[in-house]
Scaffold this motif. Structure first.
Motif, PDB file in Angstrom:
ATOM      1  N   GLU A   1      20.283  23.778 -60.184  1.00 23.40           N
ATOM      2  CA  GLU A   1      20.752  22.639 -60.973  1.00 23.40           C
ATOM      3  C   GLU A   1      21.531  23.087 -62.207  1.00 23.40           C
ATOM      4  OE1 GLU A   1      16.243  23.057 -61.937  1.00 23.40           O
ATOM      5  OE2 GLU A   1      17.586  23.270 -60.214  1.00 23.40           O
ATOM      6  N   HIS A   2      21.184  24.278 -62.745  1.00 24.96           N
ATOM      7  CA  HIS A   2      21.923  24.804 -63.886  1.00 24.96           C
ATOM      8  C   HIS A   2      23.324  25.236 -63.463  1.00 24.96           C
ATOM      9  CE1 HIS A   2      17.785  25.885 -65.784  1.00 24.96           C
ATOM     10  NE2 HIS A   2      18.098  24.607 -65.978  1.00 24.96           N
ATOM     11  N   VAL A   3      23.426  25.856 -62.302  1.00 22.84           N
ATOM     12  CA  VAL A   3      24.729  26.274 -61.790  1.00 22.84           C
ATOM     13  C   VAL A   3      25.602  25.055 -61.515  1.00 22.84           C
ATOM     14  CG1 VAL A   3      25.934  27.482 -59.924  1.00 22.84           C
ATOM     15  CG2 VAL A   3      23.767  28.386 -60.805  1.00 22.84           C
TER      16      VAL A   3
ATOM     17  N   ASN B   1      39.539  28.488 -74.509  1.00 20.64           N
ATOM     18  CA  ASN B   1      39.371  27.507 -75.583  1.00 20.64           C
ATOM     19  C   ASN B   1      38.079  26.704 -75.434  1.00 20.64           C
ATOM     20  OD1 ASN B   1      41.861  28.301 -76.601  1.00 20.64           O
ATOM     21  ND2 ASN B   1      42.981  26.667 -75.554  1.00 20.64           N
ATOM     22  N   TYR B   2      37.524  26.723 -74.223  1.00 20.47           N
ATOM     23  CA  TYR B   2      36.299  25.955 -73.960  1.00 20.47           C
ATOM     24  C   TYR B   2      35.048  26.822 -73.981  1.00 20.47           C
ATOM     25  CZ  TYR B   2      39.794  22.599 -72.329  1.00 20.47           C
ATOM     26  OH  TYR B   2      40.864  21.745 -72.250  1.00 20.47           O
ATOM     27  N   ARG B   3      35.199  28.043 -74.428  1.00 21.28           N
ATOM     28  CA  ARG B   3      34.102  29.001 -74.378  1.00 21.28           C
ATOM     29  C   ARG B   3      32.825  28.469 -75.022  1.00 21.28           C
ATOM     30  NH1 ARG B   3      34.522  35.324 -76.347  1.00 21.28           N
ATOM     31  NH2 ARG B   3      32.312  35.852 -76.101  1.00 21.28           N
ATOM     32  N   ASP B   4      32.937  27.871 -76.209  1.00 22.00           N
ATOM     33  CA  ASP B   4      31.749  27.434 -76.948  1.00 22.00           C
ATOM     34  C   ASP B   4      30.973  26.347 -76.228  1.00 22.00           C
ATOM     35  OD1 ASP B   4      32.420  29.242 -78.877  1.00 22.00           O
ATOM     36  OD2 ASP B   4      33.329  27.786 -80.236  1.00 22.00           O
TER      37      ASP B   4
ATOM     38  N   LYS C   1      30.182  21.571 -62.846  1.00 20.70           N
ATOM     39  CA  LYS C   1      30.646  20.216 -63.171  1.00 20.70           C
ATOM     40  C   LYS C   1      31.396  20.199 -64.500  1.00 20.70           C
ATOM     41  CE  LYS C   1      29.012  15.435 -63.556  1.00 20.70           C
ATOM     42  NZ  LYS C   1      27.833  14.539 -63.486  1.00 20.70           N
ATOM     43  N   LYS C   2      30.893  20.951 -65.468  1.00 18.13           N
ATOM     44  CA  LYS C   2      31.561  20.979 -66.765  1.00 18.13           C
ATOM     45  C   LYS C   2      32.909  21.701 -66.676  1.00 18.13           C
ATOM     46  CE  LYS C   2      29.431  20.824 -70.621  1.00 18.13           C
ATOM     47  NZ  LYS C   2      28.640  21.020 -71.858  1.00 18.13           N
ATOM     48  N   ILE C   3      32.961  22.790 -65.910  1.00 19.72           N
ATOM     49  CA  ILE C   3      34.232  23.503 -65.729  1.00 19.72           C
ATOM     50  C   ILE C   3      35.283  22.563 -65.130  1.00 19.72           C
ATOM     51  CG2 ILE C   3      35.399  25.348 -64.447  1.00 19.72           C
ATOM     52  CD1 ILE C   3      32.779  26.934 -64.557  1.00 19.72           C
ATOM     53  N   GLU C   4      34.886  21.869 -64.082  1.00 11.60           N
ATOM     54  CA  GLU C   4      35.814  20.952 -63.417  1.00 11.60           C
ATOM     55  C   GLU C   4      36.187  19.792 -64.331  1.00 11.60           C
ATOM     56  OE1 GLU C   4      34.451  21.677 -58.770  1.00 11.60           O
ATOM     57  OE2 GLU C   4      33.544  20.041 -59.926  1.00 11.60           O
TER      58      GLU C   4
ATOM     59  N   ILE D   1      30.887  33.173 -62.488  1.00  7.37           N
ATOM     60  CA  ILE D   1      31.791  32.070 -62.194  1.00  7.37           C
ATOM     61  C   ILE D   1      33.042  32.262 -63.019  1.00  7.37           C
ATOM     62  CG2 ILE D   1      32.140  29.576 -62.180  1.00  7.37           C
ATOM     63  CD1 ILE D   1      29.130  29.225 -62.142  1.00  7.37           C
ATOM     64  N   GLY D   2      34.173  32.296 -62.364  1.00  6.86           N
ATOM     65  CA  GLY D   2      35.433  32.349 -63.079  1.00  6.86           C
ATOM     66  C   GLY D   2      35.903  30.938 -63.382  1.00  6.86           C
ATOM     67  N   ALA D   3      36.071  30.627 -64.653  1.00  6.19           N
ATOM     68  CA  ALA D   3      36.660  29.360 -65.066  1.00  6.19           C
ATOM     69  C   ALA D   3      38.143  29.635 -65.275  1.00  6.19           C
ATOM     70  CB  ALA D   3      36.006  28.840 -66.334  1.00  6.19           C
ATOM     71  N   ILE D   4      38.978  29.136 -64.381  1.00  8.95           N
ATOM     72  CA  ILE D   4      40.367  29.571 -64.305  1.00  8.95           C
ATOM     73  C   ILE D   4      41.313  28.508 -64.851  1.00  8.95           C
ATOM     74  CG2 ILE D   4      42.156  30.462 -62.793  1.00  8.95           C
ATOM     75  CD1 ILE D   4      39.601  32.191 -62.980  1.00  8.95           C
ATOM     76  N   GLY D   5      42.140  28.932 -65.788  1.00 11.79           N
ATOM     77  CA  GLY D   5      43.146  28.063 -66.389  1.00 11.79           C
ATOM     78  C   GLY D   5      43.752  28.769 -67.580  1.00 11.79           C
ATOM     79  N   SER D   6      44.982  28.433 -67.934  1.00 10.79           N
ATOM     80  CA  SER D   6      45.657  29.125 -69.019  1.00 10.79           C
ATOM     81  C   SER D   6      44.955  28.948 -70.357  1.00 10.79           C
ATOM     82  CB  SER D   6      47.113  28.629 -69.128  1.00 10.79           C
ATOM     83  OG  SER D   6      47.141  27.232 -69.377  1.00 10.79           O
ATOM     84  N   ASP D   7      44.209  27.838 -70.527  1.00 10.92           N
ATOM     85  CA  ASP D   7      43.526  27.581 -71.798  1.00 10.92           C
ATOM     86  C   ASP D   7      42.015  27.632 -71.658  1.00 10.92           C
ATOM     87  OD1 ASP D   7      43.339  25.353 -70.216  1.00 10.92           O
ATOM     88  OD2 ASP D   7      43.692  23.903 -71.829  1.00 10.92           O
TER      89      ASP D   7
END
Length: 337
Positions: free
Chosen positions: A12-14, A48-51, A19-22, A39-45
């Motif tokens: 459920e954590h994964v 910026n969502y690291r926090d 869900k948040k990445i998408e 998990i690779g969160a892929i996008g040019s920005d």
């Protein structure tokens, strides 16, 4: 960016992380390692969502991907990718050799060549059904008839077949016959073609463009992988320089450079690189020693009569001798062939 999951992270954590990445409009890319899943969160920005992820349950660490090629990068995936083509696997210690004529000319020639390269130890059969030629008056290939002949050769020899796709309109036809699609040097930056090929389930061998840098090649691979097709093999086939002694200048240093930057397998095409049959064997041996995962070599029973690239094609007996030599080199560098 890379999201490193804790060991035994709850499902459920994964799911919540994905869900948040998408939700941020980023791509999701899973890499299952021996000890950790990331998990690779892929996008040019993405960074910026690291926090937004650092304090989420199941997250152990966040690592930025600094290279512009995200999915092809060693930063995302340290372990080598394994690309399966039929019953053959690229990226393993087992060295692979793709061999066959530059173009499919007729049934007799193709079947003869296929059987001879098979007997010599080749892993895959190559042959062009559609040929990109400098002159519009040169032989352009047999088209679908050539694809049917390649499929027949596969049925007889058991060798998976690879052939070049030149046009998005041909992809549907090509995937019916080929085990692997080749994107040639002239199309390395045909981004629409790369995207369409990336939406197929077929492995892809991507050749370096004539004036392309290593980063250019990796960025082109990124186009394919970003569409969902992770089965990509890179090919060094020489670049255009001021030198005229050879057809192109084979950049063997690209092999260890690519291996340091990317997890994708890399093969070398000494035939197109040198344009001379007498230089194919020494460059093929050097490619194995340099760390390549395989070779792509042109073989023709009668090079003087070949309709395409005869001067760089090996006769079957010379190909057999090369395979014998490669086995000895493979043993010396800890590889299998």
């Amino acid at each position: 960016m890379i999201i490193v999951l804790k060991q035994n992270a709850a499902e459920e954590h994964v799911d919540a992380i994905v869900k948040k990445i998408e939700g941020f409009g980023l791509g999701v890319h899973f890499v299952h390692g021996k000890e950790r899943t990331i998990i690779g969160a892929i996008g040019s920005d993405a960074i910026n969502y690291r926090d937004h992820f650092t304090s989420m349950a199941g997250v152990e660490n966040i690592v930025p991907i600094m290279k512009p090629f995200k999915l092809a990068s060693r930063e995302l995936q340290q372990e080598r990718s394994l690309v399966q083509v039929g019953d053959q696997v690229f990226g393993s210690p087992n060295f692979k050799v793709i061999a066959g004529p530059c173009s499919v000319e007729n049934r007799e020639m193709l079947l003869q060549t296929a059987q001879e390269v098979k007997d010599a130890g080749a892993s895959l059969l190559r042959g062009g059904a559609f040929k990109p030629r400098t002159s519009p008056y040169s032989f352009q290939g047999l088209g679908e008839e050539g694809l049917k002949l390649l499929a027949e050769a596969r049925d007889i020899t058991g060798l998976p077949v690879v052939t070049e796709v030149m046009d998005v309109r041909d992809i549907e036809l090509m995937v019916r016959y080929a085990d692997m699609l080749q994107v040639g040097a002239r199309n390395m930056q045909n981004f629409r073609l790369l995207k369409e090929v990336g939406q197929t389930s077929k492995p892809v061998i991507l050749k370096r463009g004539m004036s392309a840098t290593v980063e250019d090649l990796l960025m082109s691979a990124e186009y394919i992988i970003s569409q969902g097709n992770k089965q990509v093999i890179l090919c060094e086939r020489g670049v255009r320089t001021f030198e005229t002694a050879t057809r192109n200048t084979l950049d063997l240093s690209a092999v260890p450079v690519i291996n340091s930057l990317s997890h994708l397998p890399v093969v070398v095409d000494p035939s197109h690189a040198t344009g001379r049959w007498d230089l194919v064997a020494p460059m093929a041996k050097a490619a194995l020693a340099a760390g390549a995962d395989g070779l792509m070599i042109e073989v023709h029973p009668s090079p003087a009569e070949a309709l395409c690239d005869g001067p760089q094609s090996l006769k079957p007996e010379r190909f057999k001798q090369l395979m014998d030599d490669l086995r000895r080199i493979a043993l010396a560098v800890g590889r299998d062939l």
